[in-house]
Design an enzyme around this catalytic site. Structure first.
Site, PDB file in Angstrom:
ATOM      1  N   GLY A  55     -24.127 -56.826  66.630  1.00  0.00           N
ATOM      2  CA  GLY A  55     -23.050 -56.167  67.370  1.00  0.00           C
ATOM      3  C   GLY A  55     -22.067 -57.221  67.833  1.00  0.00           C
ATOM      4  O   GLY A  55     -22.383 -58.409  67.832  1.00  0.00           O
ATOM      5  N   CYS A  82     -29.513 -60.737  64.921  1.00  0.00           N
ATOM      6  CA  CYS A  82     -28.296 -61.306  65.507  1.00  0.00           C
ATOM      7  C   CYS A  82     -28.149 -60.874  66.981  1.00  0.00           C
ATOM      8  O   CYS A  82     -28.927 -61.293  67.814  1.00  0.00           O
ATOM      9  CB  CYS A  82     -27.083 -60.945  64.668  1.00  0.00           C
ATOM     10  SG  CYS A  82     -25.678 -62.002  65.048  1.00  0.00           S
ATOM     11  N   TYR A  83     -27.201 -59.990  67.308  1.00  0.00           N
ATOM     12  CA  TYR A  83     -27.089 -59.529  68.698  1.00  0.00           C
ATOM     13  C   TYR A  83     -28.427 -58.956  69.168  1.00  0.00           C
ATOM     14  O   TYR A  83     -28.855 -59.173  70.309  1.00  0.00           O
ATOM     15  CB  TYR A  83     -25.992 -58.461  68.819  1.00  0.00           C
ATOM     16  CG  TYR A  83     -25.853 -57.913  70.234  1.00  0.00           C
ATOM     17  CD1 TYR A  83     -25.091 -58.587  71.176  1.00  0.00           C
ATOM     18  CD2 TYR A  83     -26.513 -56.745  70.620  1.00  0.00           C
ATOM     19  CE1 TYR A  83     -24.972 -58.112  72.466  1.00  0.00           C
ATOM     20  CE2 TYR A  83     -26.405 -56.261  71.916  1.00  0.00           C
ATOM     21  CZ  TYR A  83     -25.629 -56.945  72.833  1.00  0.00           C
ATOM     22  OH  TYR A  83     -25.531 -56.477  74.109  1.00  0.00           O
ATOM     23  N   HIS A 172     -28.584 -62.565  59.262  1.00  0.00           N
ATOM     24  CA  HIS A 172     -28.561 -61.159  58.805  1.00  0.00           C
ATOM     25  C   HIS A 172     -29.388 -60.989  57.528  1.00  0.00           C
ATOM     26  O   HIS A 172     -28.868 -61.212  56.433  1.00  0.00           O
ATOM     27  CB  HIS A 172     -27.120 -60.709  58.546  1.00  0.00           C
ATOM     28  CG  HIS A 172     -26.345 -60.532  59.807  1.00  0.00           C
ATOM     29  ND1 HIS A 172     -26.262 -59.327  60.467  1.00  0.00           N
ATOM     30  CD2 HIS A 172     -25.649 -61.414  60.557  1.00  0.00           C
ATOM     31  CE1 HIS A 172     -25.537 -59.472  61.565  1.00  0.00           C
ATOM     32  NE2 HIS A 172     -25.154 -60.732  61.639  1.00  0.00           N
ATOM     33  N   GLU A 174     -30.135 -58.357  56.103  1.00  0.00           N
ATOM     34  CA  GLU A 174     -29.724 -57.166  55.345  1.00  0.00           C
ATOM     35  C   GLU A 174     -28.644 -57.438  54.308  1.00  0.00           C
ATOM     36  O   GLU A 174     -28.415 -56.623  53.427  1.00  0.00           O
ATOM     37  CB  GLU A 174     -29.261 -56.055  56.309  1.00  0.00           C
ATOM     38  CG  GLU A 174     -27.917 -56.277  56.996  1.00  0.00           C
ATOM     39  CD  GLU A 174     -27.992 -57.137  58.261  1.00  0.00           C
ATOM     40  OE1 GLU A 174     -28.989 -57.882  58.416  1.00  0.00           O
ATOM     41  OE2 GLU A 174     -27.050 -57.085  59.072  1.00  0.00           O
ATOM     42  N   ASP A 231     -19.563 -39.127  42.840  1.00  0.00           N
ATOM     43  CA  ASP A 231     -19.889 -38.665  44.190  1.00  0.00           C
ATOM     44  C   ASP A 231     -19.701 -37.159  44.339  1.00  0.00           C
ATOM     45  O   ASP A 231     -20.599 -36.449  44.799  1.00  0.00           O
ATOM     46  CB  ASP A 231     -19.022 -39.385  45.237  1.00  0.00           C
ATOM     47  CG  ASP A 231     -19.059 -40.888  45.054  1.00  0.00           C
ATOM     48  OD1 ASP A 231     -20.079 -41.374  44.507  1.00  0.00           O
ATOM     49  OD2 ASP A 231     -18.093 -41.562  45.423  1.00  0.00           O
ATOM     50  N   LYS A 373     -23.305 -46.257  46.651  1.00  0.00           N
ATOM     51  CA  LYS A 373     -23.103 -45.700  45.310  1.00  0.00           C
ATOM     52  C   LYS A 373     -24.408 -45.570  44.517  1.00  0.00           C
ATOM     53  O   LYS A 373     -24.666 -44.540  43.896  1.00  0.00           O
ATOM     54  CB  LYS A 373     -22.134 -46.607  44.548  1.00  0.00           C
ATOM     55  CG  LYS A 373     -21.557 -45.979  43.329  1.00  0.00           C
ATOM     56  CD  LYS A 373     -20.471 -45.051  43.771  1.00  0.00           C
ATOM     57  CE  LYS A 373     -19.627 -44.480  42.741  1.00  0.00           C
ATOM     58  NZ  LYS A 373     -18.476 -43.806  43.377  1.00  0.00           N
TER      59      LYS A 373
END
Ligand code: XMP
Length: 517
Positions: A55, A82-83, A172, A174, A231, A373
């Site tokens: 954040g 992180c945060y 991070h 991710e 999509d 996607k």
């Protein structure tokens, strides 16, 4: 039996859905909840683990988001990123400080060293690149925590209290730039939280269909904005499953489609048991776009015009204000259009509906808006869509309008359409269409001198763009063999009017974006 659940507690970072997506990749069901969610509500979800996201705030700022400290004594494993890591440390008695010395701030790829005694890093290399993005750092680790990772500038890249099952990483895991980041998340889920991997796209599909039925009700009808791309085609299948013949798919041909696109989409949907309506609105769009050169203005005009066409179609089909409009918006559309705390990169067309159009319906439903996607494609396969629809390369809603730099004319659109068709044909002939994620041509606004036959030409330069990516949030340019590029170049310059020079775009995303506008 319900699935095991992980709660991702959102503290406002830019890519928080990416964490959720990584958890889903590990076959664990997960929900993102705002940090303000009361602890009792989190407990009611009976999660096997909780992840605190990053954040933009500083934990020592009194206005920054905090959590009920009881979450730390409850006994459910926690991973802070992180945060989230700083919040754990701060709340449990450590010290977090602003890095006044610039060398203690870290942004970007950072060499990091891990202690493989920590379950997060078990079985992984002891050093690797991580993605850091922090100005604050952990000066003092709280009692009970051990240091489990460091970088050259930051002694506290990872902390762990194994007895309380609380972990924090300053980097991070991710993002793709962190080597083995997914494996670290998997370790947290499986080695710490005791995940069994009981979640699949099939479950997601069932839950979403059930939620749609509830939202739309027994009599509600749905107008779907269908472009024929991946999509909206997947969404058509999902909605057909949920509401059957109460679905009407509206395909708008705005005159800026690829060659033969309109006919192909119509032919593909003719085979389905859904109501399909084609609206030929070429004049309507091209006249509104005449003389417009600014990319965001083009996007706004197209987004709004789509909305007005849907409103007109809704009137034509006696859709009431108790009925819904559906769009195949996916997560990158949302995040790049600057919703939440993220910066506006470009407004994706489906985020630009005029308020009076939105108000015309009971609601706008976007059931794919949390998916990336490749997840949408997996969902499409789950719904039994044919391969040629699921694997199509993306085509943006505004179409060729954002691939004609400068003002748009019918002649330019025709030339670009031909060039694009040649590029697609040669990529397919070379057998590269499955390995390149997206490829298209761009009519630049630059003219240059050439010589054809015995005469001088002064025509446009056309750019080829081809990228590889899995999530379209980051991308690399595709290494197309020279002989293929050569064939494309020769054919386009010979066959397409208005073009006398071909260039190949060799920029990744970031710093460029996939489309030029
Ligand atoms: P960018 O250019 O943002 O593109 O890096 C990322 C992906 O999104 C597609 N794109 C759009 N898709 N409406 C869409 O449906 C839009 O307004 C839009 N703008 C970009 C782009 O083609 C690429 O696949």
């Amino acid at each position: 039996m319900s699935n095991q659940t992980v709660v991702v507690l959102d503290f406002g970072g830019q890519y928080n859905q990416l964490i959720a997506r990584r958890v889903r990749e590990c076959n664990v069901y997960c929900e993102v909840k705002p940090y303000t969610t009361p602890l009792a509500a989190i407990k009611a979800m009976d999660p096997i683990g909780i992840i605190f996201t990053g954040g933009p705030n500083s934990v020592y700022d009194p206005a920054s988001p905090h959590v009920d400290p009881e979450i730390f004594t409850w006994g459910v494993p926690i991973l802070g990123i992180c945060y989230g890591c700083q919040l754990i440390a701060y709340t449990l008695g450590g010290r977090v400080t602003s890095a006044t010395d610039a060398s203690a701030r870290e942004y970007g790829k950072t060499k990091t060293y891990f202690d493989d005694a920590c379950p997060l890093f078990r079985g992984l290399p002891r050093e690797g690149i991580t993605w850091m993005s922090h100005g604050d750092y952990l000066e003092k680790v709280p009692a009970g925590f051990a240091l489990m990772g460091h970088s050259d500038n930051c002694p506290t890249a990872a902390i762990a209290d194994e007895s309380r099952k609380i972990f924090g990483v300053q980097f991070h895991p991710e993002v793709n730039h962190t080597e083995n980041g997914l494996a670290m998340i998997r370790n947290f889920l499986y080695a710490v939280c005791g995940a069994v991997g009981d979640w699949t796209m099939g479950d997601y599909c069932k839950r979403t269909v059930a939620a749609l039925r509830q939202q739309i009700g027994d009599t509600g009808r749905v107008l779907l904005a269908l472009s024929g791309g991946v999509d909206s085609s997947v969404l058509a299948a999902l909605l057909a499953e949920a509401v059957g013949d109460r679905l009407t798919c509206v395909f708008v041909d705005h005159g800026l489609m690829r060659k033969n696109e309109g006919d192909e989409v119509e032919a593909a949907f003719a085979k389905w048991q859904v109501r399909f309506v084609r609206v030929n609105a070429q004049e309507r769009f091209l006249s509104k776009l005449a003389g417009v050169t600014d990319p965001q203005t083009k996007r706004r005009i197209i987004g709004a015009e789509f909305g007005y066409v849907f409103r007109d179609e809704a009137d034509r089909f006696h859709i009431t204000n108790q009925d819904f409009l559906a769009q195949g918006t996916i997560y990158p559309d949302v995040i790049e259009s600057g919703e939440g705390d993220a910066d506006v990169i470009k407004s994706h067309h489906n985020k630009l509906l005029p308020p009076e159009v939105v108000a015309r319906f009971a609601g706008v439903i976007e059931p794919l808006s949390l998916l990336f996607k490749d997840e949408v494609r997996a969902l499409g396969r789950e719904l039994g869509l044919p391969d040629y629809l699921v694997n199509r390369q993306p085509f943006p809603g505004p179409g060729l309008a954002i691939r004609i730099i400068g003002d748009i004319t019918r002649e330019k659109a025709d030339a670009l359409r031909e060039a694009d068709a040649i590029f697609r044909e040669e990529i397919a002939n070379a057998g590269l269409d499955r390995e390149i994620s997206q490829y298209f041509t761009v009519l630049t606004n630059t003219r240059s001198v050439g010589v054809m036959g015995d005469g001088r030409t002064y025509e446009y330069a056309l750019a080829l763009r081809a990228i590889t990516t899995s999530d379209f949030m980051t991308a690399d340019w595709a290494r197309i063999p020279y002989d293929v590029l050569d064939r494309v170049s020769v054919r386009i310059v010979n066959e397409v009017p208005m073009v006398n020079r071909i260039v190949y775009d060799i920029t990744s995303k970031p710093p460029a974006t996939v489309e030029w506008e």
